[in-house]
Design an enzyme around this catalytic site. Sequence first.
Site, PDB file in Angstrom:
ATOM      1  N   CYS A 228       0.848  -1.185   0.000  1.00  0.00           N
ATOM      2  CA  CYS A 228       0.000   0.000   0.000  1.00  0.00           C
ATOM      3  C   CYS A 228       0.888   1.241   0.000  1.00  0.00           C
ATOM      4  O   CYS A 228       2.095   1.144   0.188  1.00  0.00           O
ATOM      5  CB  CYS A 228      -0.934   0.014   1.207  1.00  0.00           C
ATOM      6  SG  CYS A 228      -2.285   1.222   1.012  1.00  0.00           S
TER       7      CYS A 228
ATOM      8  N   CYS B  24      -0.141   4.349   1.687  1.00  0.00           N
ATOM      9  CA  CYS B  24      -0.521   5.394   2.651  1.00  0.00           C
ATOM     10  C   CYS B  24       0.559   5.686   3.681  1.00  0.00           C
ATOM     11  O   CYS B  24       0.638   6.794   4.203  1.00  0.00           O
ATOM     12  CB  CYS B  24      -1.845   5.060   3.328  1.00  0.00           C
ATOM     13  SG  CYS B  24      -1.842   3.513   4.212  1.00  0.00           S
TER      14      CYS B  24
ATOM     15  N   CYS C 227      -3.805   6.487  -0.141  1.00  0.00           N
ATOM     16  CA  CYS C 227      -3.250   5.216  -0.615  1.00  0.00           C
ATOM     17  C   CYS C 227      -2.818   5.261  -2.080  1.00  0.00           C
ATOM     18  O   CYS C 227      -2.463   4.234  -2.652  1.00  0.00           O
ATOM     19  CB  CYS C 227      -4.262   4.097  -0.390  1.00  0.00           C
ATOM     20  SG  CYS C 227      -4.687   3.903   1.353  1.00  0.00           S
TER      21      CYS C 227
ATOM     22  N   LYS D 147     -12.422  -4.895   2.072  1.00  0.00           N
ATOM     23  CA  LYS D 147     -11.874  -3.996   3.098  1.00  0.00           C
ATOM     24  C   LYS D 147     -12.767  -2.766   3.206  1.00  0.00           C
ATOM     25  O   LYS D 147     -12.986  -2.057   2.226  1.00  0.00           O
ATOM     26  CB  LYS D 147     -10.453  -3.599   2.729  1.00  0.00           C
ATOM     27  CG  LYS D 147      -9.850  -2.576   3.681  1.00  0.00           C
ATOM     28  CD  LYS D 147      -8.384  -2.346   3.410  1.00  0.00           C
ATOM     29  CE  LYS D 147      -7.864  -1.177   4.246  1.00  0.00           C
ATOM     30  NZ  LYS D 147      -6.431  -0.959   4.074  1.00  0.00           N
TER      31      LYS D 147
ATOM     32  N   ARG E  60      -3.355   3.877  12.464  1.00  0.00           N
ATOM     33  CA  ARG E  60      -2.852   5.064  11.779  1.00  0.00           C
ATOM     34  C   ARG E  60      -1.835   5.796  12.639  1.00  0.00           C
ATOM     35  O   ARG E  60      -0.987   6.510  12.120  1.00  0.00           O
ATOM     36  CB  ARG E  60      -4.013   5.939  11.326  1.00  0.00           C
ATOM     37  CG  ARG E  60      -4.769   5.205  10.218  1.00  0.00           C
ATOM     38  CD  ARG E  60      -5.960   5.941   9.683  1.00  0.00           C
ATOM     39  NE  ARG E  60      -6.651   5.091   8.714  1.00  0.00           N
ATOM     40  CZ  ARG E  60      -7.832   5.359   8.194  1.00  0.00           C
ATOM     41  NH1 ARG E  60      -8.456   6.473   8.545  1.00  0.00           N
ATOM     42  NH2 ARG E  60      -8.380   4.543   7.321  1.00  0.00           N
TER      43      ARG E  60
ATOM     44  N   ARG F  81     -10.954   7.796   3.344  1.00  0.00           N
ATOM     45  CA  ARG F  81     -10.699   6.759   2.347  1.00  0.00           C
ATOM     46  C   ARG F  81     -11.986   6.208   1.725  1.00  0.00           C
ATOM     47  O   ARG F  81     -11.996   5.140   1.154  1.00  0.00           O
ATOM     48  CB  ARG F  81      -9.925   5.603   2.986  1.00  0.00           C
ATOM     49  CG  ARG F  81      -8.612   5.997   3.642  1.00  0.00           C
ATOM     50  CD  ARG F  81      -7.639   4.831   3.665  1.00  0.00           C
ATOM     51  NE  ARG F  81      -6.595   4.933   4.657  1.00  0.00           N
ATOM     52  CZ  ARG F  81      -5.621   5.842   4.658  1.00  0.00           C
ATOM     53  NH1 ARG F  81      -5.581   6.762   3.708  1.00  0.00           N
ATOM     54  NH2 ARG F  81      -4.706   5.842   5.609  1.00  0.00           N
TER      55      ARG F  81
ATOM     56  N   GLU G 270     -16.517  -7.635  -4.922  1.00  0.00           N
ATOM     57  CA  GLU G 270     -15.084  -7.282  -4.863  1.00  0.00           C
ATOM     58  C   GLU G 270     -14.223  -8.550  -4.762  1.00  0.00           C
ATOM     59  O   GLU G 270     -13.168  -8.648  -5.387  1.00  0.00           O
ATOM     60  CB  GLU G 270     -14.795  -6.379  -3.656  1.00  0.00           C
ATOM     61  CG  GLU G 270     -15.344  -4.970  -3.776  1.00  0.00           C
ATOM     62  CD  GLU G 270     -14.413  -4.021  -4.532  1.00  0.00           C
ATOM     63  OE1 GLU G 270     -13.344  -4.464  -4.990  1.00  0.00           O
ATOM     64  OE2 GLU G 270     -14.766  -2.841  -4.672  1.00  0.00           O
TER      65      GLU G 270
ATOM     66  N   LYS H 278     -11.874  -7.619   6.180  1.00  0.00           N
ATOM     67  CA  LYS H 278     -11.281  -6.701   7.158  1.00  0.00           C
ATOM     68  C   LYS H 278     -12.164  -5.489   7.370  1.00  0.00           C
ATOM     69  O   LYS H 278     -12.605  -4.906   6.373  1.00  0.00           O
ATOM     70  CB  LYS H 278      -9.926  -6.258   6.598  1.00  0.00           C
ATOM     71  CG  LYS H 278      -9.207  -5.204   7.400  1.00  0.00           C
ATOM     72  CD  LYS H 278      -7.994  -4.735   6.650  1.00  0.00           C
ATOM     73  CE  LYS H 278      -7.382  -3.574   7.399  1.00  0.00           C
ATOM     74  NZ  LYS H 278      -6.279  -2.997   6.709  1.00  0.00           N
TER      75      LYS H 278
ATOM     76  N   SER I 262      -6.570  -3.097  14.361  1.00  0.00           N
ATOM     77  CA  SER I 262      -6.045  -2.388  15.530  1.00  0.00           C
ATOM     78  C   SER I 262      -7.127  -1.996  16.536  1.00  0.00           C
ATOM     79  O   SER I 262      -6.958  -2.188  17.742  1.00  0.00           O
ATOM     80  CB  SER I 262      -5.264  -1.160  15.073  1.00  0.00           C
ATOM     81  OG  SER I 262      -6.077  -0.321  14.270  1.00  0.00           O
TER      82      SER I 262
ATOM     83  N   TYR J 176      -3.162  -8.866  16.202  1.00  0.00           N
ATOM     84  CA  TYR J 176      -2.143  -8.365  17.131  1.00  0.00           C
ATOM     85  C   TYR J 176      -2.090  -9.224  18.394  1.00  0.00           C
ATOM     86  O   TYR J 176      -1.224  -9.035  19.231  1.00  0.00           O
ATOM     87  CB  TYR J 176      -2.432  -6.894  17.468  1.00  0.00           C
ATOM     88  CG  TYR J 176      -2.464  -6.038  16.219  1.00  0.00           C
ATOM     89  CD1 TYR J 176      -1.281  -5.576  15.637  1.00  0.00           C
ATOM     90  CD2 TYR J 176      -3.673  -5.749  15.576  1.00  0.00           C
ATOM     91  CE1 TYR J 176      -1.310  -4.833  14.467  1.00  0.00           C
ATOM     92  CE2 TYR J 176      -3.714  -5.005  14.403  1.00  0.00           C
ATOM     93  CZ  TYR J 176      -2.527  -4.554  13.854  1.00  0.00           C
ATOM     94  OH  TYR J 176      -2.554  -3.832  12.682  1.00  0.00           O
TER      95      TYR J 176
HETATM   96  C1  PBG Z   1      -3.089   0.295   4.678  1.00  0.00           C
HETATM   97  C2  PBG Z   1      -3.625  -0.489   5.791  1.00  0.00           C
HETATM   98  C3  PBG Z   1      -4.419  -0.080   6.884  1.00  0.00           C
HETATM   99  C4  PBG Z   1      -4.573  -1.186   7.705  1.00  0.00           C
HETATM  100  C5  PBG Z   1      -3.899  -2.233   7.091  1.00  0.00           C
HETATM  101  N1  PBG Z   1      -3.333  -1.784   5.921  1.00  0.00           N
HETATM  102  C6  PBG Z   1      -4.931   1.254   7.237  1.00  0.00           C
HETATM  103  C7  PBG Z   1      -6.012   1.860   6.470  1.00  0.00           C
HETATM  104  O1  PBG Z   1      -6.494   1.340   5.469  1.00  0.00           O
HETATM  105  O2  PBG Z   1      -6.387   2.953   6.858  1.00  0.00           O
HETATM  106  C8  PBG Z   1      -5.312  -1.218   9.009  1.00  0.00           C
HETATM  107  C9  PBG Z   1      -4.882  -2.277   9.955  1.00  0.00           C
HETATM  108  C10 PBG Z   1      -5.341  -2.106  11.356  1.00  0.00           C
HETATM  109  O3  PBG Z   1      -6.141  -1.230  11.711  1.00  0.00           O
HETATM  110  O4  PBG Z   1      -4.875  -2.897  12.178  1.00  0.00           O
HETATM  111  N2  PBG Z   1      -3.977   0.888   3.823  1.00  0.00           N
END
Ligand code: PBG
Length: 292
Positions: A90, A92, A100, A165, A175, A187, A203, A218, A244, A283
């Site tokens: 990615c 970002c 991104c 996603k 972030r 986004r 998708e 996700k 996260s 995690y």
């Molecule tokens: C990159 C990406 C993100 C996450 C994984 N890859 C952030 C986003 O899309 O804003 C999030 C992972 C997480 O919250 O643990 N684009």
Amino acid sequence: MVLPLFVCPGEGVKREIGSMPGNFQMSVDQLVRECEEVRGLGLGGVILFGLPETKDELASGAYAEDGIVQRALAAVKREVPGLLLITDVCNCEYTSHGHCGLVKGDDVDNDATLDWLARAAVSHARAGADIVAPSDMMDGRVGAIRTALDEVGFSGIPILSYAAKFASVFYGPFREAADSAPQFGDRRSYQMDPANAREAMREIELDLEEGADMIIVKPAMPYLDLIREARVRFDVPIAAYQVSGEFSMIVAAAERGWIDYDRAVMESLIGIRRAGADFVLTYFAKVAARLL
Ligand code: PBG
């Protein structure tokens, strides 16, 4: 279980992420030690995210041959053989604006971004990645990455696509971890609307047609219905990313004594597994491995 890890420049750096206790931004040397521990615990592997020295409008650090993730891959491959290395593909973390892809006007230019993603994936494969995982959500990126990998002899490197996603509030703590919050806007023009279940299936279907070998749903816990639906519809390995915010909520509640940490960790993972995920990016991977 696959453990997400954050690699940063420097030496001897191991900085705890405030919003994600027990997770760190690590320089390559520290990352190697962490990976040794992960291998020792018998986890499925790690997924790497990079924090570059500098960010720019073109996300140069994402596809630099000597970028932070590329250097980390080479070191871990050499020092910790046998550990499965997945990379998040990615932009970002590498763009000055935190989006991104290439920003034109107020939006991200989907097609112009495909080239960056393909180059990043190839550079990861060259450096030692076993699997590449595009998370940008640009349309057509799986096909672009597949073609680019095949052209340079990496037809054996699988693509794990973040196919479903969602534009989720639960990415908040990440972030901070990856220093990737968008500097303007959000986004929602490229990530999915949480209300759209059928779009998620479309998708996934498109990504599989373009050559994805495995897919990710996700976040995980608020989308268990879609993990199940994907499990029923598609005969490919399905991963769930317990993101996260899902992690931090459980940690925070446990810190306040409001919830039993070990049981909450295991119950959350069992739920994701029961919904139909073959593997989980989490995690909690090390914690859960120890509990098991
Ligand atoms: C990159 C990406 C993100 C996450 C994984 N890859 C952030 C986003 O899309 O804003 C999030 C992972 C997480 O919250 O643990 N684009």
